[in-house]
Motif scaffolding. Structure first.
Motif, PDB file in Angstrom:
ATOM      1  N   PHE A   1      -7.608  12.714  -1.974  1.00 48.74           N
ATOM      2  CA  PHE A   1      -8.819  11.910  -2.022  1.00 48.74           C
ATOM      3  C   PHE A   1      -8.482  10.431  -1.835  1.00 48.74           C
ATOM      4  N   THR A   2      -7.387   9.974  -2.437  1.00 48.66           N
ATOM      5  CA  THR A   2      -6.960   8.586  -2.276  1.00 48.66           C
ATOM      6  C   THR A   2      -6.657   8.291  -0.819  1.00 48.66           C
ATOM      7  N   VAL A   3      -5.945   9.199  -0.161  1.00 50.02           N
ATOM      8  CA  VAL A   3      -5.636   9.025   1.256  1.00 50.02           C
ATOM      9  C   VAL A   3      -6.923   9.004   2.069  1.00 50.02           C
ATOM     10  N   PHE A   4      -7.838   9.897   1.757  1.00 48.16           N
ATOM     11  CA  PHE A   4      -9.122   9.950   2.455  1.00 48.16           C
ATOM     12  C   PHE A   4      -9.873   8.625   2.311  1.00 48.16           C
TER      13      PHE A   4
ATOM     14  N   GLU B   1       0.828  -1.209   0.000  1.00 47.91           N
ATOM     15  CA  GLU B   1       0.000   0.000   0.000  1.00 47.91           C
ATOM     16  C   GLU B   1       0.860   1.256   0.000  1.00 47.91           C
ATOM     17  N   ALA B   2       1.925   1.240   0.808  1.00 41.97           N
ATOM     18  CA  ALA B   2       2.816   2.403   0.870  1.00 41.97           C
ATOM     19  C   ALA B   2       3.513   2.622  -0.472  1.00 41.97           C
ATOM     20  N   GLN B   3       3.947   1.555  -1.088  1.00 43.95           N
ATOM     21  CA  GLN B   3       4.612   1.671  -2.384  1.00 43.95           C
ATOM     22  C   GLN B   3       3.638   2.195  -3.437  1.00 43.95           C
ATOM     23  N   GLN B   4       2.408   1.715  -3.413  1.00 45.82           N
ATOM     24  CA  GLN B   4       1.403   2.155  -4.385  1.00 45.82           C
ATOM     25  C   GLN B   4       1.084   3.636  -4.200  1.00 45.82           C
ATOM     26  N   LEU B   5       0.928   4.075  -2.955  1.00 46.36           N
ATOM     27  CA  LEU B   5       0.624   5.475  -2.699  1.00 46.36           C
ATOM     28  C   LEU B   5       1.803   6.368  -3.068  1.00 46.36           C
TER      29      LEU B   5
ATOM     30  N   ALA C   1       1.295  17.832 -11.523  1.00 47.71           N
ATOM     31  CA  ALA C   1       1.492  18.942 -10.587  1.00 47.71           C
ATOM     32  C   ALA C   1       0.212  19.751 -10.469  1.00 47.71           C
ATOM     33  N   GLY C   2      -0.106  20.166  -9.266  1.00 45.50           N
ATOM     34  CA  GLY C   2      -1.282  21.007  -9.048  1.00 45.50           C
ATOM     35  C   GLY C   2      -2.543  20.202  -8.881  1.00 45.50           C
ATOM     36  N   ALA C   3      -3.142  19.754  -9.952  1.00 42.75           N
ATOM     37  CA  ALA C   3      -4.418  19.053  -9.883  1.00 42.75           C
ATOM     38  C   ALA C   3      -4.278  17.696  -9.209  1.00 42.75           C
ATOM     39  N   GLY C   4      -3.101  17.096  -9.253  1.00 44.08           N
ATOM     40  CA  GLY C   4      -2.893  15.780  -8.670  1.00 44.08           C
ATOM     41  C   GLY C   4      -2.978  15.772  -7.162  1.00 44.08           C
ATOM     42  N   ILE C   5      -2.801  16.918  -6.532  1.00 43.66           N
ATOM     43  CA  ILE C   5      -2.848  16.989  -5.074  1.00 43.66           C
ATOM     44  C   ILE C   5      -4.226  16.577  -4.576  1.00 43.66           C
ATOM     45  N   ILE C   6      -5.239  17.014  -5.251  1.00 45.98           N
ATOM     46  CA  ILE C   6      -6.609  16.673  -4.846  1.00 45.98           C
ATOM     47  C   ILE C   6      -6.833  15.173  -4.996  1.00 45.98           C
TER      48      ILE C   6
END
Length: 123
Positions: A98-101, A76-80, A89-94
């Motif tokens: 969301f993935t972490v959420f 899971e850590a490697q995938q994240l 960059a930029g839009a990927g933060i959301i």
């Protein structure tokens, strides 16, 4: 008959030919080192102000997210970590937030963590 017998013997005989194998020993430091780098990379990502702001808007503190990173499996850590690296960059933060959420939500529902007060564990 002899030709058929010979063909069968050759085919069976060739199935038992072992291919040479190669294996090398690796140290514990080499094995653990890659996983530690992945987790450290994810934790550095949570230290960013913009990511922390998004997480806090979802009710998750960066410390809670870092604690969840420590309890993730290596896969899971490697995938994240890979998603963080490949996110635009930029839009990927959301998307990463969301993935972490979603990961935190699923682990809450399964009863592994207790991050959100609005979930009830299945156990």
């Amino acid at each position: 008959m002899k030709a058929t017998t010979l063909a069968v013997l050759v085919s069976f005989g060739s199935t038992f030919v072992a291919a040479p194998a190669s294996a090398a020993l690796i140290s514990t430091e080499q094995s653990v080192g890659a996983h530690t780098v992945d987790r450290a990379h994810i934790k550095q990502f949570f230290d960013r102000a913009d990511v922390a702001k998004i997480l806090e808007s979802k009710g998750v503190t960066p410390e809670m997210a870092k604690a969840r990173v420590d309890s993730m499996t290596d896969a899971e850590a490697q995938q994240l970590a890979q998603k963080i690296d490949t996110a635009p960059a930029g839009a990927g933060i959301i998307e990463v937030a969301f993935t972490v959420f979603v990961i935190l939500l699923i682990t809450d529902i399964l009863g592994f963590t207790r991050v959100f007060s609005f979930t009830r564990p299945v156990r």
